[in-house]
Design an enzyme around this catalytic site. Structure first.
Site, mmCIF file in Angstrom:
data_model
loop_
_atom_site.group_PDB
_atom_site.id
_atom_site.type_symbol
_atom_site.label_atom_id
_atom_site.label_comp_id
_atom_site.label_asym_id
_atom_site.label_seq_id
_atom_site.Cartn_x
_atom_site.Cartn_y
_atom_site.Cartn_z
ATOM 1 N N CYS A 96 1.098 -1.167 -0.036
ATOM 2 C CA CYS A 96 -0.016 -0.071 -0.014
ATOM 3 C C CYS A 96 0.900 1.233 0.057
ATOM 4 O O CYS A 96 2.151 0.898 0.097
ATOM 5 C CB CYS A 96 -0.697 0.064 1.624
ATOM 6 S SG CYS A 96 0.262 0.054 2.801
ATOM 7 N N HIS A 133 3.715 1.834 11.681
ATOM 8 C CA HIS A 133 2.497 1.666 12.558
ATOM 9 C C HIS A 133 2.370 2.779 13.502
ATOM 10 O O HIS A 133 1.012 2.838 14.006
ATOM 11 C CB HIS A 133 2.821 0.278 13.372
ATOM 12 C CG HIS A 133 3.330 -0.775 12.411
ATOM 13 N ND1 HIS A 133 4.737 -1.041 12.515
ATOM 14 C CD2 HIS A 133 2.724 -1.808 11.943
ATOM 15 C CE1 HIS A 133 4.845 -2.176 11.589
ATOM 16 N NE2 HIS A 133 3.564 -2.508 11.235
ATOM 17 N N HIS A 158 -0.913 -4.823 19.387
ATOM 18 C CA HIS A 158 -0.481 -4.281 17.971
ATOM 19 C C HIS A 158 0.381 -2.959 18.163
ATOM 20 O O HIS A 158 -0.131 -2.229 18.975
ATOM 21 C CB HIS A 158 -1.676 -4.397 17.158
ATOM 22 C CG HIS A 158 -0.887 -4.163 15.494
ATOM 23 N ND1 HIS A 158 -0.619 -2.978 14.934
ATOM 24 C CD2 HIS A 158 -0.677 -5.149 14.486
ATOM 25 C CE1 HIS A 158 -0.220 -3.305 13.807
ATOM 26 N NE2 HIS A 158 -0.264 -4.275 13.732
ATOM 27 N N GLU A 195 0.270 -0.377 16.188
ATOM 28 C CA GLU A 195 -0.566 0.867 15.856
ATOM 29 C C GLU A 195 -1.572 0.896 17.126
ATOM 30 O O GLU A 195 -1.597 2.243 17.424
ATOM 31 C CB GLU A 195 -1.363 0.130 14.632
ATOM 32 C CG GLU A 195 -2.098 1.449 14.404
ATOM 33 C CD GLU A 195 -3.241 1.183 13.232
ATOM 34 O OE1 GLU A 195 -2.730 0.327 12.285
ATOM 35 O OE2 GLU A 195 -4.291 1.817 13.286
ATOM 36 N N THR A 227 -6.482 0.854 11.639
ATOM 37 C CA THR A 227 -6.699 0.890 10.224
ATOM 38 C C THR A 227 -6.922 -0.293 9.499
ATOM 39 O O THR A 227 -7.200 -0.297 8.286
ATOM 40 C CB THR A 227 -5.585 1.647 9.643
ATOM 41 O OG1 THR A 227 -4.121 1.003 9.897
ATOM 42 C CG2 THR A 227 -5.545 3.267 10.065
ATOM 43 N N SER A 256 1.374 -9.450 10.919
ATOM 44 C CA SER A 256 0.868 -8.484 9.987
ATOM 45 C C SER A 256 -0.614 -8.459 10.311
ATOM 46 O O SER A 256 -1.432 -9.684 9.779
ATOM 47 C CB SER A 256 1.181 -8.811 8.512
ATOM 48 O OG SER A 256 0.282 -8.092 7.777
ATOM 49 N N SER A 257 -1.352 -7.710 10.733
ATOM 50 C CA SER A 257 -2.613 -7.590 11.334
ATOM 51 C C SER A 257 -3.434 -7.698 9.917
ATOM 52 O O SER A 257 -4.451 -8.516 9.848
ATOM 53 C CB SER A 257 -3.053 -6.262 11.787
ATOM 54 O OG SER A 257 -4.454 -6.117 11.989
ATOM 55 N N ASN A 258 -3.199 -6.840 8.754
ATOM 56 C CA ASN A 258 -3.881 -6.828 7.567
ATOM 57 C C ASN A 258 -4.016 -8.094 7.010
ATOM 58 O O ASN A 258 -4.850 -8.498 6.162
ATOM 59 C CB ASN A 258 -3.867 -5.617 6.712
ATOM 60 C CG ASN A 258 -2.511 -5.793 6.049
ATOM 61 O OD1 ASN A 258 -2.424 -6.395 4.982
ATOM 62 N ND2 ASN A 258 -1.163 -5.557 6.459
ATOM 63 N N SER A 302 1.826 -5.439 3.408
ATOM 64 C CA SER A 302 3.542 -5.554 3.739
ATOM 65 C C SER A 302 4.256 -6.257 2.879
ATOM 66 O O SER A 302 5.529 -6.409 3.212
ATOM 67 C CB SER A 302 3.620 -5.361 5.372
ATOM 68 O OG SER A 302 3.019 -6.262 5.859
HETATM 69 S S1 SF4 Z 1 -2.146 -0.776 5.586
HETATM 70 FE FE1 SF4 Z 1 -1.396 0.559 7.067
HETATM 71 S S2 SF4 Z 1 0.371 1.440 6.031
HETATM 72 FE FE2 SF4 Z 1 -0.924 0.509 4.625
HETATM 73 S S3 SF4 Z 1 -2.075 2.529 3.976
HETATM 74 FE FE3 SF4 Z 1 -3.342 1.386 5.342
HETATM 75 S S4 SF4 Z 1 -2.721 2.465 7.443
HETATM 76 FE FE4 SF4 Z 1 -1.246 3.040 5.888
#
Ligand code: SF4
Length: 328
Positions: free
Chosen positions: A25, A88, A138, A140, A179, A237-239, A282
């Site tokens: 991202c 983060h 986490h 963040e 986020t 990695s949370s996402n 990431s």
């Molecule tokens: S995943 Fe995290 S680093 Fe990437 S755009 Fe969203 S908030 Fe920003």
């Protein structure tokens, strides 16, 4: 692997559905560029507090170029070298401590995380108690809670937490979120909070970022169509973890988080005809390519891209690196 049909060269056919968007991202690109630019401008070492982004491959590549990763500032000796804070975000105490030590600090916090920090500060100034929806521990969440004095922010991780939460005053309440959460889980928690506390103040614009939203949407489209979904990403990695959960909920019976091709447990795949691939924000594209090659060695692969959104978000480098770049 025991696949029954065979295609070219005796290998079984496999349809690979590639989620788009996937991988890096704008916040991750900016954070990695920050370390690379700092190394280029100032030479090694460049200190980085916490993994700049949660990906072993990225961290190892930057280490090889002269980045030194630490968890806390007190691991850094007296130095004039740059010290970079990860994407983060950090509690306020960190830049304050860096200032006291006259460290040359560069803040690579993603601007979309900084936006949540500012929202929380504004709520606090307006006398509101703040609920942060996120995952304990986490970085963040630690950074967002650390924008304000202890007790100003209450962390809610689950629906049960939202059901049990007792505010000081339901009339002066606001929420912000991490986020990189699951959109659906967060929506359920928000519905419950709004039912219980109708006056709760919501973010102007969703705190879950565009990258998280788009990657989850692409996974929802692909997951019901494939036998297995691979999420390329790190366990911390949370996402990436959320992408795996989203795939399972969207009907994929076998979703796995894989850091790179070597981690694939081929014995667990059995007979498959279709495979979905995505990557956390990431995870670099080179790791996705490596995994496709690993499958192409075992199957006759045909690749189709499934797009959920176009992305053209760009964040300029942090102040300090921007100025140096402009001066050149
Ligand atoms: S995943 Fe995290 S680093 Fe990437 S755009 Fe969203 S908030 Fe920003």
């Amino acid at each position: 692997m025991g696949a029954e049909n065979t295609g070219e060269n005796g290998k079984p056919p496999l349809t690979v559905l590639l989620c788009s968007p996937r991988g890096f991202c704008a916040g991750v690109v900016r954070a990695i560029d920050s370390v690379e630019q700092a190394l280029k401008r100032h030479g090694p070492p460049v200190y980085v507090r916490h993994e700049i982004v949660h990906n072993r491959y990225v961290v190892e590549s930057l280490k090889a170029k002269g980045a030194v990763f630490v968890e806390e500032l007190d691991e850094i000796p007296a130095t004039s070298a740059p010290v970079i804070f990860s994407a983060h975000g950090v509690p306020k105490s960190v830049p304050e401590a860096a200032g006291r030590r006259n460290l040359f600090a560069l803040d690579a916090t993603c601007p979309l995380v900084t936006k949540v920090h500012r929202e929380a500060e504004i709520h606090h100034r307006r006398g509101r108690e703040i609920v942060l929806i996120g995952h304990r521990g986490h970085p963040e969440v630690i950074g967002t809670m650390g924008q304000l004095p202890p007790g100003a922010v209450t962390l809610i991780e689950t629906l049960a937490d939202a059901a049990a939460f007792t505010p000081r005053d339901p009339a002066t309440l606001a929420y912000v979120t991490q986020t990189t959460l699951s959109l659906d889980d967060t929506a359920e928690i928000v519905v419950l909070l709004k039912q219980r506390f109708p006056a709760i103040v919501a973010p102007h614009k969703e705190d879950i970022c565009y990258a998280t939203t788009n990657r989850q949407e692409a996974v929802k489209r692909v997951a019901p169509r494939v036998d297995v979904m691979i999420v390329v990403g790190a366990p911390n990695s949370s996402n990436s973890q959320r992408l795996k959960e989203v795939a399972e909920r969207a009907g994929c019976r076998h979703a796995v988080l894989v850091q790179r091709a070597d981690d694939i447990d081929w014995a667990r795949f059995g007979v498959i005809n279709s495979l979905g691939i995505t990557a956390g924000a990431s995870a670099p594209e080179v790791l996705v390519e490596e995994i496709i090659v690993a499958f192409a060695n075992r199957y006759t692969v045909s690749v189709e891209t499934v797009a959920a959104a176009e992305e053209d978000v760009f964040f300029p480098l942090p102040r300090g690196l921007r100025e140096t770049t402009a001066a050149e």
